[in-house]
Motif scaffolding. Sequence first.
Motif, mmCIF file in Angstrom:
data_model
loop_
_atom_site.group_PDB
_atom_site.id
_atom_site.type_symbol
_atom_site.label_atom_id
_atom_site.label_comp_id
_atom_site.label_asym_id
_atom_site.label_seq_id
_atom_site.Cartn_x
_atom_site.Cartn_y
_atom_site.Cartn_z
ATOM 1 N N TYR A 7 0.614 -1.045 0.216
ATOM 2 C CA TYR A 7 -0.388 -0.329 -0.445
ATOM 3 C C TYR A 7 1.002 0.978 0.139
ATOM 4 C CZ TYR A 7 -4.019 -2.440 -0.171
ATOM 5 O OH TYR A 7 -5.249 -3.548 0.256
ATOM 6 N N LEU A 8 1.997 1.214 0.323
ATOM 7 C CA LEU A 8 2.995 2.307 0.663
ATOM 8 C C LEU A 8 3.296 2.319 -1.121
ATOM 9 C CD1 LEU A 8 4.464 4.434 1.693
ATOM 10 C CD2 LEU A 8 6.165 2.737 2.494
ATOM 11 N N ILE A 9 3.816 1.680 -1.498
ATOM 12 C CA ILE A 9 4.334 1.553 -2.448
ATOM 13 C C ILE A 9 2.802 2.317 -3.501
ATOM 14 C CG2 ILE A 9 4.832 -0.046 -4.734
ATOM 15 C CD1 ILE A 9 8.032 0.841 -2.654
ATOM 16 N N LEU A 10 1.689 1.702 -3.396
ATOM 17 C CA LEU A 10 0.956 2.106 -3.965
ATOM 18 C C LEU A 10 0.269 3.498 -4.066
ATOM 19 C CD1 LEU A 10 -1.277 -1.484 -4.745
ATOM 20 C CD2 LEU A 10 0.243 -0.431 -6.070
ATOM 21 N N SER A 23 10.449 6.055 -11.423
ATOM 22 C CA SER A 23 11.600 5.146 -11.873
ATOM 23 C C SER A 23 10.845 3.268 -10.782
ATOM 24 C CB SER A 23 12.876 4.984 -12.094
ATOM 25 O OG SER A 23 13.376 5.172 -11.016
ATOM 26 N N TYR A 24 11.716 2.051 -11.326
ATOM 27 C CA TYR A 24 11.473 1.508 -9.927
ATOM 28 C C TYR A 24 12.026 1.746 -8.766
ATOM 29 C CZ TYR A 24 9.349 -0.991 -13.619
ATOM 30 O OH TYR A 24 7.930 -1.301 -14.886
ATOM 31 N N LYS A 25 13.384 2.284 -9.684
ATOM 32 C CA LYS A 25 14.457 2.653 -8.374
ATOM 33 C C LYS A 25 14.078 3.698 -7.581
ATOM 34 C CE LYS A 25 19.535 3.758 -7.173
ATOM 35 N NZ LYS A 25 20.226 3.703 -8.112
ATOM 36 N N GLN A 26 13.423 4.634 -8.803
ATOM 37 C CA GLN A 26 13.070 6.390 -7.599
ATOM 38 C C GLN A 26 11.602 5.691 -6.471
ATOM 39 O OE1 GLN A 26 11.434 8.756 -11.053
ATOM 40 N NE2 GLN A 26 10.941 10.199 -8.867
ATOM 41 N N LEU A 27 10.852 5.242 -6.994
ATOM 42 C CA LEU A 27 9.917 4.164 -5.859
ATOM 43 C C LEU A 27 10.586 3.949 -4.847
ATOM 44 C CD1 LEU A 27 7.014 3.347 -8.077
ATOM 45 C CD2 LEU A 27 6.911 5.827 -6.871
ATOM 46 N N ALA A 28 11.460 3.023 -5.132
ATOM 47 C CA ALA A 28 11.876 1.928 -3.916
ATOM 48 C C ALA A 28 12.129 3.289 -2.917
ATOM 49 C CB ALA A 28 12.968 1.140 -4.867
ATOM 50 N N ALA A 37 14.043 -2.187 -5.683
ATOM 51 C CA ALA A 37 13.456 -1.286 -6.952
ATOM 52 C C ALA A 37 13.523 -2.718 -8.033
ATOM 53 C CB ALA A 37 14.416 -1.111 -8.076
ATOM 54 N N ARG A 38 13.567 -3.722 -7.840
ATOM 55 C CA ARG A 38 12.859 -5.081 -8.054
ATOM 56 C C ARG A 38 11.110 -5.216 -7.318
ATOM 57 N NH1 ARG A 38 15.782 -9.020 -11.680
ATOM 58 N NH2 ARG A 38 18.403 -7.771 -12.568
ATOM 59 N N LEU A 39 12.138 -6.088 -5.875
ATOM 60 C CA LEU A 39 10.468 -5.623 -5.102
ATOM 61 C C LEU A 39 9.219 -4.768 -6.002
ATOM 62 C CD1 LEU A 39 9.103 -7.416 -3.165
ATOM 63 C CD2 LEU A 39 9.909 -5.715 -1.073
ATOM 64 N N VAL A 40 10.302 -3.515 -5.721
ATOM 65 C CA VAL A 40 8.549 -2.267 -6.514
ATOM 66 C C VAL A 40 7.868 -2.800 -8.400
ATOM 67 C CG1 VAL A 40 8.407 -0.490 -7.355
ATOM 68 C CG2 VAL A 40 9.558 -0.137 -5.317
ATOM 69 N N GLY A 41 8.639 -3.290 -8.462
ATOM 70 C CA GLY A 41 8.247 -4.573 -9.820
ATOM 71 C C GLY A 41 6.847 -5.157 -9.835
ATOM 72 N N HIS A 56 1.424 2.107 -15.328
ATOM 73 C CA HIS A 56 1.695 2.868 -16.764
ATOM 74 C C HIS A 56 2.695 4.113 -16.917
ATOM 75 C CE1 HIS A 56 -1.641 5.729 -16.394
ATOM 76 N NE2 HIS A 56 -0.941 6.866 -17.662
ATOM 77 N N ARG A 57 2.507 4.470 -15.432
ATOM 78 C CA ARG A 57 3.469 5.595 -15.423
ATOM 79 C C ARG A 57 5.275 4.890 -14.351
ATOM 80 N NH1 ARG A 57 -1.296 9.413 -12.789
ATOM 81 N NH2 ARG A 57 -2.197 9.768 -14.457
ATOM 82 N N VAL A 58 5.296 4.116 -14.587
ATOM 83 C CA VAL A 58 6.136 3.577 -13.968
ATOM 84 C C VAL A 58 7.435 3.093 -14.812
ATOM 85 C CG1 VAL A 58 7.805 2.298 -12.261
ATOM 86 C CG2 VAL A 58 5.251 3.053 -11.766
ATOM 87 N N VAL A 59 8.228 3.320 -14.730
ATOM 88 C CA VAL A 59 9.369 2.585 -16.153
ATOM 89 C C VAL A 59 11.078 2.268 -15.572
ATOM 90 C CG1 VAL A 59 8.452 3.825 -18.390
ATOM 91 C CG2 VAL A 59 10.389 5.002 -16.834
#
Length: 101
Positions: A7-10, A23-28, A37-41, A56-59
């Motif tokens: 829920y934090l990531i979302l 980016s995934y890293k940015q979210l992590a 970052a892989r866990l975020v994915g 769709h806004r995550v690359v």
Amino acid sequence: MDQDLVYLILSIVQEIPKGKVASYKQLAVLADRPKNARLVGKILSHASYFGEFPCHRVVNSAGRLVPGWENQRALLEAEQVIFKENGNVDMKKCQWRVGCD
């Protein structure tokens, strides 16, 4: 999977404005899990189980889209996201700058 982390990531994904990407890293990093970052994915690949989110806004950090997600580019183009000639998102122009957008 840790529901609190999901829920934090979302909730962070929900904050990405139209026309911007993260980016995934940015979210992590924003979730205080800089090495995950892989866990975020993985979390984003299951996001539909938790509701509708603008995943769709995550690359990736280079601006590459999700392999096999045919509709992602069209969704981003509809939000005026700029792409480079190589097909990647122009991260210099379109990356979400937290607190600036």
